[in-house]
Design an enzyme around this catalytic site. Structure first.
Site, mmCIF file in Angstrom:
data_model
loop_
_atom_site.group_PDB
_atom_site.id
_atom_site.type_symbol
_atom_site.label_atom_id
_atom_site.label_comp_id
_atom_site.label_asym_id
_atom_site.label_seq_id
_atom_site.Cartn_x
_atom_site.Cartn_y
_atom_site.Cartn_z
ATOM 1 N N ASN A 76 91.666 90.088 70.842
ATOM 2 C CA ASN A 76 90.515 89.926 71.723
ATOM 3 C C ASN A 76 90.933 88.959 72.831
ATOM 4 O OD1 ASN A 76 88.109 89.386 72.968
ATOM 5 N ND2 ASN A 76 87.135 88.401 71.195
ATOM 6 N N LYS B 163 89.339 88.084 75.428
ATOM 7 C CA LYS B 163 88.214 87.324 75.989
ATOM 8 C C LYS B 163 88.293 87.313 77.529
ATOM 9 C CE LYS B 163 87.903 84.824 71.656
ATOM 10 N NZ LYS B 163 87.562 83.617 70.930
ATOM 11 N N HIS C 19 80.165 89.710 69.061
ATOM 12 C CA HIS C 19 81.045 88.535 68.925
ATOM 13 C C HIS C 19 80.200 87.261 68.994
ATOM 14 C CE1 HIS C 19 84.101 85.543 69.756
ATOM 15 N NE2 HIS C 19 84.946 86.387 69.202
ATOM 16 N N GLU D 258 80.573 84.587 70.501
ATOM 17 C CA GLU D 258 80.390 84.037 71.849
ATOM 18 C C GLU D 258 79.276 84.772 72.584
ATOM 19 O OE1 GLU D 258 84.515 84.351 72.841
ATOM 20 O OE2 GLU D 258 84.934 82.761 71.394
ATOM 21 N N GLU E 44 84.101 86.359 61.313
ATOM 22 C CA GLU E 44 84.640 85.275 62.137
ATOM 23 C C GLU E 44 83.748 84.040 61.974
ATOM 24 O OE1 GLU E 44 87.259 86.903 65.519
ATOM 25 O OE2 GLU E 44 85.223 86.824 66.268
ATOM 26 N N GLY F 64 88.830 79.313 67.871
ATOM 27 C CA GLY F 64 89.382 78.479 68.946
ATOM 28 C C GLY F 64 89.494 77.008 68.582
ATOM 29 N N SER G 280 91.192 81.426 64.623
ATOM 30 C CA SER G 280 92.459 80.677 64.606
ATOM 31 C C SER G 280 93.554 81.349 63.775
ATOM 32 C CB SER G 280 92.219 79.233 64.145
ATOM 33 O OG SER G 280 91.379 78.561 65.066
HETATM 34 P P1 13P Z 1 90.870 82.425 68.131
HETATM 35 O O1 13P Z 1 91.940 83.255 67.424
HETATM 36 O O2 13P Z 1 91.311 81.934 69.462
HETATM 37 O O3 13P Z 1 90.324 81.373 67.225
HETATM 38 O O4 13P Z 1 89.653 83.450 68.439
HETATM 39 C C1 13P Z 1 89.162 84.231 67.425
HETATM 40 C C2 13P Z 1 88.207 85.209 67.989
HETATM 41 O O5 13P Z 1 87.124 84.854 68.427
HETATM 42 C C3 13P Z 1 88.607 86.626 68.041
HETATM 43 O O6 13P Z 1 87.535 87.449 68.359
#
Ligand code: 13P
Length: 263
Positions: free
Chosen positions: A13, A15, A99, A101, A171, A177, A217
């Site tokens: 992803n 982003k 997601h 976010e 997740e 992150g 992560s």
């Molecule tokens: P990270 O791997 O940067 O923690 O992000 C995970 C994520 O949100 C994948 O959709």
């Protein structure tokens, strides 16, 4: 259920990262690194603007394309939105929906996730439905309640056949992150809980076929220990998917975990 072999899915992803030329360069590098893989589904999810160019770059490769979101309507006066037929047209096979976010910053709810899932399925796009608790929810002992509402809300009204086209991604928000990964046991516990919810709602057979990815992560250093867990079927990777080498290493880990599972 024993004996079921789910194909692990490793999805990147990206982003809000990568211009079109950067996206094509990353894809081209990745394509070479994962060319020999035949046992893991590899997906990249660039931003909307780069979908079409990345689709061209992965033509006749073993990499599949996902979008990071979709709107529930096919067309009309919905300024700024992108629909499932448009994503299909751009070369997508998958779309990430719900997601954390999007839930956190853009008002995504279980209901809107459910409508988007249905729109994606209606146009032969496979939804990757994200679920996950926040830190305060985990600390308050609410993990299972939150996961249950995300899962049952997201898949409400789907037939078993519809569900079989879906992927789920666990997740934990506190692991995204932050460099803090769920331990393999914490991940397995929630993945097993999710599979139990699918068993209740459908059947053990249906539940045993659904791929449940872990995200938060994931790095080359921790991917193997997560993916050997019996209910962890791959990874949804953020930061470590932005470089071809680290993402390809995670794919390699998934391939070797898969081989170990088969022995
Ligand atoms: P990270 O791997 O940067 O923690 O992000 C995970 C994520 O949100 C994948 O959709």
């Amino acid at each position: 259920m024993e004996g079921i072999m789910r194909i692990p899915i490793i999805a990147g992803n990206w982003k809000l990262n990568k211009t079109i030329s950067e996206a094509v360069a990353l894809t081209t590098a990745l394509k070479a690194l994962v060319a020999d893989n035949t046992s893991v589904e590899v997906i990249v999810a660039p931003p909307f603007t780069a979908l079409s160019a990345v689709s061209d770059a992965i033509a006749s490769s073993n990499i599949r394309l996902a979008a990071q979101d979709v709107y529930s309507e096919d067309s009309g006066a919905f300024t700024g939105e992108v629909s499932a037929p448009m994503l299909k047209d751009a070369g997508c096979d998958y779309v990430i929906i719900g997601h954390s976010e999007r839930r956190q910053y853009f008002g995504e709810t279980n209901d809107s996730v459910n409508q988007k899932v249905k729109a994606a399925l209606a146009h032969d796009l496979k939804p990757i439905i994200c679920v996950g608790e926040q830190l305060e929810e985990r600390e308050a002992g609410q993990t299972e309640t939150v996961i249950k509402s995300h899962v049952t809300g997201g898949i409400a009204g789907l037939s078993a056949a519809d569900l079989s086209s879906c992927v789920l991604a666990y997740e934990p928000v506190w692991a995204i992150g932050t460099g803090k990964t769920a331990t393999p046991d914490q991940a397995q516990e929630v993945h097993n809980f999710i599979r139990g919810l699918l068993t209740e709602a459908y059947s053990a057979e249906v539940a045993s076929q659904i791929c449940i990815q872990y995200g938060g992560s994931v790095k080359p250093e921790n991917a193997a220990e997560l993916m050997v867990q019996p209910d962890v079927d791959g990874a949804l990777v953020g930061g470590a998917s932005l470089e071809a080498e680290s993402f390809a290493k995670i794919v390699e880990m998934a391939v070797s975990s898969q081989l170990r599972g088969w022995l």
